[in-house]
Scaffold this motif. Structure first.
Motif: not given
Length: 161
Positions: A27-56
């Motif tokens: 089964t997929i490593f949990g850490g791999r899933v977490m990396a996917y989650v952070d990556r896709i969420a940051s893309i969604a956030a940047m699409r919304h604000c059209r600025r660089p973002v950081v995970t808070a």
């Protein structure tokens, strides 16, 4: 600053789970899933604000079902709510059996991102406009989640060891 529809930030990512992505249980490593989650969420956030973002912050990521080698991991994210400089992003993770097309929910999570200006300082973000029933459901509960995060952060900052 004009508000933006939640759909404008919606981001979808699909990948196949291969043996190097998995643990000894296949089964997929949990850490791999977490990396996917952070990556896709940051893309969604940047699409919304059209600025660089950081995970808070990242709310809990509960693994509800395994994703096995040979499955596709299907991840979807969109901005659900905004505050002054922050955005809440919902992420849904599903596994797809590529031979049958059957999908099953495997995880969900909320993450918070802060938009940054040219000097790396927090900057204002547009409000979000929910349209679908799903978007409206997440939006309706977002202020409550925001207050819980704020309280948790204050408790952590005030904690003495």
């Amino acid at each position: 600053m004009n508000a933006r529809k939640a759909s404008e930030s919606r981001t979808v990512m699909t990948d196949i789970v291969l043996p190097p992505d998995t643990n000894t249980h296949g089964t997929i490593f949990g850490g791999r899933v977490m990396a996917y989650v952070d990556r896709i969420a940051s893309i969604a956030a940047m699409r919304h604000c059209r600025r660089p973002v950081v995970t808070a912050s990242s709310d809990s990521l509960d693994f509800l079902a395994p994703i096995r080698v040979g499955d596709a991991i299907c991840i979807e994210a969109f901005v659900t709510w905004t505050h002054k400089t922050s955005m809440e992003v919902f992420v849904k993770i599903e596994a797809e059996d590529l031979l049958t097309g059957k999908r099953r929910l495997t995880s969900t999570s909320y993450l918070t991102f802060v938009a940054l200006d040219e000097n790396g300082k927090p900057t204002l973000v547009p409000e979000v406009i929910p349209e679908t029933e799903e978007e409206k459901w997440h939006y309706a509960k977002a202020k409550e989640r925001y207050e819980m995060r704020k309280k948790r952060r204050a408790e952590l900052l005030n904690r003495t060891l």
